[in-house]
Structures are given as C-alpha cells and as structure tokens.
Design an enzyme around this catalytic site. Structure first.
Site, PDB file in Angstrom:
ATOM      1  N   TYR A  99     -25.394  37.094  12.447  1.00  0.00           N
ATOM      2  CA  TYR A  99     -25.420  36.066  11.407  1.00  0.00           C
ATOM      3  C   TYR A  99     -26.162  36.629  10.192  1.00  0.00           C
ATOM      4  O   TYR A  99     -27.366  36.800  10.195  1.00  0.00           O
ATOM      5  CB  TYR A  99     -26.091  34.775  11.894  1.00  0.00           C
ATOM      6  CG  TYR A  99     -25.404  34.109  13.079  1.00  0.00           C
ATOM      7  CD1 TYR A  99     -24.077  34.393  13.409  1.00  0.00           C
ATOM      8  CD2 TYR A  99     -26.071  33.190  13.878  1.00  0.00           C
ATOM      9  CE1 TYR A  99     -23.446  33.787  14.496  1.00  0.00           C
ATOM     10  CE2 TYR A  99     -25.454  32.566  14.963  1.00  0.00           C
ATOM     11  CZ  TYR A  99     -24.143  32.877  15.262  1.00  0.00           C
ATOM     12  OH  TYR A  99     -23.532  32.275  16.343  1.00  0.00           O
ATOM     13  N   HIS A 152     -22.557  38.264  22.950  1.00  0.00           N
ATOM     14  CA  HIS A 152     -21.831  37.400  21.999  1.00  0.00           C
ATOM     15  C   HIS A 152     -20.332  37.314  22.318  1.00  0.00           C
ATOM     16  O   HIS A 152     -19.733  36.256  22.202  1.00  0.00           O
ATOM     17  CB  HIS A 152     -22.048  37.938  20.580  1.00  0.00           C
ATOM     18  CG  HIS A 152     -22.014  36.891  19.516  1.00  0.00           C
ATOM     19  ND1 HIS A 152     -22.718  36.995  18.346  1.00  0.00           N
ATOM     20  CD2 HIS A 152     -21.358  35.702  19.428  1.00  0.00           C
ATOM     21  CE1 HIS A 152     -22.498  35.925  17.594  1.00  0.00           C
ATOM     22  NE2 HIS A 152     -21.662  35.134  18.227  1.00  0.00           N
ATOM     23  N   SER A 173     -20.351  24.908  17.729  1.00  0.00           N
ATOM     24  CA  SER A 173     -19.501  24.151  16.785  1.00  0.00           C
ATOM     25  C   SER A 173     -19.168  22.758  17.344  1.00  0.00           C
ATOM     26  O   SER A 173     -18.002  22.339  17.353  1.00  0.00           O
ATOM     27  CB  SER A 173     -18.224  24.932  16.450  1.00  0.00           C
ATOM     28  OG  SER A 173     -18.527  26.205  15.932  1.00  0.00           O
ATOM     29  N   PRO A 174     -20.176  22.002  17.790  1.00  0.00           N
ATOM     30  CA  PRO A 174     -19.915  20.696  18.408  1.00  0.00           C
ATOM     31  C   PRO A 174     -19.410  19.655  17.415  1.00  0.00           C
ATOM     32  O   PRO A 174     -18.867  18.635  17.827  1.00  0.00           O
ATOM     33  CB  PRO A 174     -21.288  20.289  18.966  1.00  0.00           C
ATOM     34  CG  PRO A 174     -22.273  20.993  18.096  1.00  0.00           C
ATOM     35  CD  PRO A 174     -21.628  22.309  17.760  1.00  0.00           C
ATOM     36  N   LEU A 175     -19.575  19.959  16.112  1.00  0.00           N
ATOM     37  CA  LEU A 175     -19.071  19.031  15.083  1.00  0.00           C
ATOM     38  C   LEU A 175     -17.744  19.546  14.519  1.00  0.00           C
ATOM     39  O   LEU A 175     -17.311  19.094  13.449  1.00  0.00           O
ATOM     40  CB  LEU A 175     -20.102  18.885  13.961  1.00  0.00           C
ATOM     41  CG  LEU A 175     -21.502  18.438  14.398  1.00  0.00           C
ATOM     42  CD1 LEU A 175     -22.483  18.470  13.224  1.00  0.00           C
ATOM     43  CD2 LEU A 175     -21.450  17.032  15.009  1.00  0.00           C
ATOM     44  N   GLY A 176     -17.113  20.481  15.223  1.00  0.00           N
ATOM     45  CA  GLY A 176     -15.844  21.034  14.719  1.00  0.00           C
ATOM     46  C   GLY A 176     -16.037  21.685  13.356  1.00  0.00           C
ATOM     47  O   GLY A 176     -15.261  21.449  12.442  1.00  0.00           O
ATOM     48  N   GLY A 209     -18.070  20.949  11.194  1.00  0.00           N
ATOM     49  CA  GLY A 209     -18.308  19.903  10.197  1.00  0.00           C
ATOM     50  C   GLY A 209     -17.143  18.931  10.047  1.00  0.00           C
ATOM     51  O   GLY A 209     -17.296  17.825   9.537  1.00  0.00           O
ATOM     52  N   PHE A 210     -15.956  19.316  10.525  1.00  0.00           N
ATOM     53  CA  PHE A 210     -14.749  18.497  10.301  1.00  0.00           C
ATOM     54  C   PHE A 210     -14.859  17.112  10.944  1.00  0.00           C
ATOM     55  O   PHE A 210     -14.442  16.107  10.362  1.00  0.00           O
ATOM     56  CB  PHE A 210     -13.524  19.235  10.856  1.00  0.00           C
ATOM     57  CG  PHE A 210     -12.233  18.552  10.518  1.00  0.00           C
ATOM     58  CD1 PHE A 210     -11.580  18.823   9.332  1.00  0.00           C
ATOM     59  CD2 PHE A 210     -11.682  17.619  11.383  1.00  0.00           C
ATOM     60  CE1 PHE A 210     -10.397  18.174   9.006  1.00  0.00           C
ATOM     61  CE2 PHE A 210     -10.495  16.958  11.066  1.00  0.00           C
ATOM     62  CZ  PHE A 210      -9.855  17.241   9.872  1.00  0.00           C
TER      63      PHE A 210
HETATM   64  N1  LIG Z   1     -21.285  31.838  20.219  1.00  0.00           N
HETATM   65  C1  LIG Z   1     -20.471  31.830  19.193  1.00  0.00           C
HETATM   66  O1  LIG Z   1     -19.514  32.608  19.122  1.00  0.00           O
HETATM   67  C2  LIG Z   1     -20.718  30.866  18.061  1.00  0.00           C
HETATM   68  C3  LIG Z   1     -19.718  30.614  17.097  1.00  0.00           C
HETATM   69  C4  LIG Z   1     -19.990  29.682  16.096  1.00  0.00           C
HETATM   70  C5  LIG Z   1     -21.212  29.032  16.049  1.00  0.00           C
HETATM   71  N2  LIG Z   1     -22.158  29.302  16.985  1.00  0.00           N
HETATM   72  C6  LIG Z   1     -23.466  28.615  16.991  1.00  0.00           C
HETATM   73  O2  LIG Z   1     -23.246  27.211  17.023  1.00  0.00           O
HETATM   74  C7  LIG Z   1     -23.947  26.575  15.972  1.00  0.00           C
HETATM   75  C8  LIG Z   1     -23.198  25.361  15.482  1.00  0.00           C
HETATM   76  O3  LIG Z   1     -21.852  25.656  15.166  1.00  0.00           O
HETATM   77  P1  LIG Z   1     -21.248  25.599  13.685  1.00  0.00           P
HETATM   78  O4  LIG Z   1     -22.332  25.664  12.667  1.00  0.00           O
HETATM   79  O5  LIG Z   1     -20.178  26.616  13.658  1.00  0.00           O
HETATM   80  O6  LIG Z   1     -20.494  24.211  13.642  1.00  0.00           O
HETATM   81  P2  LIG Z   1     -20.905  22.675  13.767  1.00  0.00           P
HETATM   82  O7  LIG Z   1     -22.261  22.524  14.297  1.00  0.00           O
HETATM   83  O8  LIG Z   1     -19.764  22.057  14.441  1.00  0.00           O
HETATM   84  O9  LIG Z   1     -20.835  22.205  12.238  1.00  0.00           O
HETATM   85  C9  LIG Z   1     -21.674  22.740  11.248  1.00  0.00           C
HETATM   86  C10 LIG Z   1     -21.174  22.249   9.905  1.00  0.00           C
HETATM   87  O10 LIG Z   1     -21.277  20.835   9.840  1.00  0.00           O
HETATM   88  C11 LIG Z   1     -22.079  20.428   8.755  1.00  0.00           C
HETATM   89  N3  LIG Z   1     -22.904  19.315   9.275  1.00  0.00           N
HETATM   90  C12 LIG Z   1     -23.889  19.368  10.192  1.00  0.00           C
HETATM   91  N4  LIG Z   1     -24.392  18.150  10.464  1.00  0.00           N
HETATM   92  C13 LIG Z   1     -23.702  17.288   9.684  1.00  0.00           C
HETATM   93  C14 LIG Z   1     -23.757  15.891   9.503  1.00  0.00           C
HETATM   94  N5  LIG Z   1     -24.602  15.129  10.187  1.00  0.00           N
HETATM   95  N6  LIG Z   1     -22.892  15.323   8.612  1.00  0.00           N
HETATM   96  C15 LIG Z   1     -22.022  16.082   7.914  1.00  0.00           C
HETATM   97  N7  LIG Z   1     -21.927  17.432   8.048  1.00  0.00           N
HETATM   98  C16 LIG Z   1     -22.754  18.020   8.924  1.00  0.00           C
HETATM   99  C17 LIG Z   1     -22.888  21.642   8.364  1.00  0.00           C
HETATM  100  O11 LIG Z   1     -23.121  21.669   6.984  1.00  0.00           O
HETATM  101  P3  LIG Z   1     -24.610  21.908   6.390  1.00  0.00           P
HETATM  102  O12 LIG Z   1     -25.131  23.155   7.020  1.00  0.00           O
HETATM  103  O13 LIG Z   1     -24.361  22.062   4.936  1.00  0.00           O
HETATM  104  O14 LIG Z   1     -25.365  20.684   6.737  1.00  0.00           O
HETATM  105  C18 LIG Z   1     -21.968  22.809   8.751  1.00  0.00           C
HETATM  106  O15 LIG Z   1     -21.075  23.101   7.707  1.00  0.00           O
HETATM  107  C19 LIG Z   1     -24.099  27.685  14.912  1.00  0.00           C
HETATM  108  O16 LIG Z   1     -25.168  27.426  14.038  1.00  0.00           O
HETATM  109  C20 LIG Z   1     -24.317  28.903  15.773  1.00  0.00           C
HETATM  110  O17 LIG Z   1     -25.685  29.008  16.123  1.00  0.00           O
HETATM  111  C21 LIG Z   1     -21.918  30.194  17.994  1.00  0.00           C
END
Ligand SMILES: NC(=O)c1ccc[n+]([C@@H]2O[C@H](COP(=O)([O-])OP(=O)(O)OC[C@H]3O[C@@H](n4cnc5c(N)ncnc54)[C@H](OP(=O)(O)O)[C@@H]3O)[C@@H](O)[C@H]2O)c1
Length: 324
Positions: free
Chosen positions: A56, A123, A202-205, A207-208
């Site tokens: 990252y 990873h 990516s539990p929030l898809g 952000g979607f």
């Molecule tokens: N192992 C793997 O291969 C892998 C791959 C992807 C991710 N990850 C890990 O999983 C974590 C989470 O996944 P992710 O960041 O990809 O996706 P996510 O948690 O599904 O979504 C993050 C996105 O949602 C937005 N968001 C968060 N909370 C919100 C809310 N309450 N209302 C509106 N928008 C919101 C964030 O924007 P803002 O930041 O601008 O708030 C960001 O753009 C990452 O940080 C990483 O540590 C691991």
C-alpha cells in the site's frame, strides 16, 4: 465494541483498513493528518485491528500506521502483508519465496516502528513457491518473535489446508460483502472446520454499498475502481439498484447503508471481523457504530437475496491471482 477470536488471536470484531489513506482510491495521501486522527479515533472507540500491507503506497501506508501508533502500540493488533512485491527480482511481483519474505518482513517492522507484527499475511498465493515453504518461513518468524500470528489472503481451500498443516493459520483475509459472496460456498465451511477466523476485506464494496457513489466521474486515473468491472460501463448502472436496496433496508433499520453492509457481515458469525476502510474520522465513527446494529431476520433475508452484482470483483489479471 465486541471482541472475537481469529484462531488464537483476539480482535475487535470491526477493524480498520488503512489502505485508502495512502493507496488505490481517489484522495489517497492527500490528508495524512486526518488519516492519523482516524486511526486514533478508531482506537479510542475500541478498535484493535489495524490492517495495512507492504504494497500500500507502496510502503507509505505502513509508515503512516507506524506514525499513528507511536506511543499507542500496546493492545493494538497490527496486521500487514507481504508477497505482492518482489525484492528478489521477479517481474510478476508475486513472491513468497523465503528470501523475499524475510526482506519484506524486516522492512515492514522498520516502517511500522515495531519489533513484532501481530498478524502477518501472505498477500497472494505464489504459484512458484510451495505453500509449505512460505508457511515454514512464517513459522520461523513466529519462533523468532517477529510475527505473532500468520494469515493468508485470497487462498484457495486446498492451499489453506496445506498451510494449516504446517503452522496454525489464524485468519484468512478475502473479499466478502453483500456483493461478493464467493467465500460462502467452500471457504467459510473449511475455515470453521479448521478453527481459522475470517477477515472480510472491502466489506463496503469499495464504498459502492454505502450508496454515496452514483458516478465514477470524480475518480482520479490512479483509482483502482476505474478498471474494476463493477464500476465500469453498463455494469455500474445496473449495480446502482443494489445500493438502493441496501439503502431501503437501512432506512427501515434506522441505520446508514454502510452500517447495514457491516451488520450483515457481523451476523454471519462470531469468527468474522470485517475491516472497512476510511481515512475520515466521521466515517470511522459511523462504521464502528455498526457493532450496535442488529438486523431483523426479515432484513437479513432480504439482504441475503439481493441479486448478484454485474461484473467480476476484480479485473482479469486480479481474478487470476485469487483462489489458488
Ligand atoms: N487482502 C487484500 O487483497 C485486500 C484488498 C483490498 C483491501 N484490503 C484491505 O481491506 C480494507 C478495506 O477495503 P477497501 O478500502 O478496499 O474497501 P471498503 O472498506 O469496502 O470501502 C472503502 C471505501 O469506502 C469509503 N467509505 C468508508 N466508509 C464509508 C462510509 N461510512 N460512508 C461512505 N463511504 C465510506 C472510503 O472512502 P474514504 O476513505 O474517503 O472514507 C473508501 O473509498 C483496506 O483498507 C485494506 O486494508 C485488502
């Protein structure tokens, strides 16, 4: 905040993903001070699991997490990952050879400003290194005190079994959310059989599912979602109704869509600790409050029955790295 166990490791059942603070999404790296405040707020509200990775940034996200945890390291479960960057010259970048792991982990320890990693993940599975060799090296790092627990990310069931036979795996981290249900068929049953915890990324898809993304026009060119099939063309338009459905359950539950997406994951079992990502204090507060949301049986059923998302959850190159 409630706490659960991932294998032998206790964590808050909602963690914080730090990736978007430095990497992959629009706005990454633009306000490190707010990112640090976000980490501190999460810790104040009882979050113990902070997720980062060598790749990252690369590197800058671990440095940021290290800065944020200065003087606050105790009680925090620092999770990081190796194996998506090669320090031994492999062009693909995917490298879990013993030599690469050692170099990566030394770098992570330095950047995180710590002498141990609580949860160290591979990873992505490396097709050119037997998983036994990878886990063997991780087990050596555990014996040396540099790593406390080990994890895998997006590994297939046969690999998980082989890895766990070498050294207990505390957690698998793979994509899992209302629009990515793949782990339910084979992976979750195996994890439960073996006593391995599950960390949905990516539990929030991306952000979607929060319903706040109605167009991708504002995404910068380096935003990964620009090439994600679910965010492009017709798929994006077709997927919008999913976000609308989540919003309608949220209105009924008196919660926000992000909280409903997280509460649905929490309802899947007490061996699951999602790591929603945000770089904003306000949103980390909102996401953590999902710990107190209890969905009704009818609401869960409605969410269970959402139609499948249009488009794969990664681009083709990314999909080839999953489930190996
Ligand atoms: N192992 C793997 O291969 C892998 C791959 C992807 C991710 N990850 C890990 O999983 C974590 C989470 O996944 P992710 O960041 O990809 O996706 P996510 O948690 O599904 O979504 C993050 C996105 O949602 C937005 N968001 C968060 N909370 C919100 C809310 N309450 N209302 C509106 N928008 C919101 C964030 O924007 P803002 O930041 O601008 O708030 C960001 O753009 C990452 O940080 C990483 O540590 C691991």
């Amino acid at each position: 905040m409630k706490y659960i166990r991932l294998g032998g490791l206790e964590v808050s059942r909602i963690g914080l993903g730090a990736m978007s603070m430095s990497h992959a999404y629009t706005g990454a790296g633009t306000d490190d001070a707010e990112s640090v405040r976000t980490i501190h707020r999460a810790l104040d509200l009882g979050v113990t699991l902070i997720d980062t990775a060598e790749m990252y940034g690369p590197f800058t996200n671990e440095e940021l997490v290290g800065r944020a945890l200065k003087g606050r390291r105790d009680g925090v479960v620092v999770a990081t990952k190796f194996g998506f960057m090669s320090h031994t010259g492999r062009a693909s970048g995917v490298d879990s050879s013993p030599a690469n792991i050692r170099i990566a982990v030394e770098g992570s320890l330095k950047r995180l400003g710590t002498d141990y990693i609580d949860l160290c993940y591979q990873h992505r599975v490396d097709p050119d290194t037997p998983i036994e060799d990878t886990v063997g090296t991780m087990a050596e790092l555990v014996a040396e005190g540099k790593v406390r627990h080990i994890g895998l990310s997006e590994a297939g069931v046969a690999t998980i079994r082989r890895a766990h036979a070498v050294h207990p795996v505390a957690a698998l981290q793979s994509e899992y959310s209302l629009w990515t249900r793949d782990p339910e068929a084979e992976t979750l049953p195996l994890l439960r059989e073996l006593g391995i915890g599950f960390v949905p990324y990516s539990p929030l898809g991306h952000g979607f599912l929060t319903g706040q993304i109605r167009s991708t026009d504002g995404f910068v060119d380096t935003d990964w979602r620009k090439n994600n099939p679910r965010f492009t063309g017709e798929n994006f338009q077709r997927n919008l109704h999913l976000a609308d459905e989540v919003r309608s359950v949220a209105e009924e539950a008196g919660a926000t869509p992000a909280q409903v997406a997280l509460a649905w994951l929490l309802a899947q079992g007490d061996d699951i600790a999602p790591i929603p990502g945000t770089k904003r204090v306000e949103r980390v507060e909102e996401n953590i409050a999902a710990d107190g949301i209890v969905l009704s049986v009818e609401q869960i059923e409605k969410l269970d029955n959402l139609p499948a998302a249009a488009g794969g959850h990664h681009d083709e190159a990314g999909m080839r790295l999953l489930g190996r």
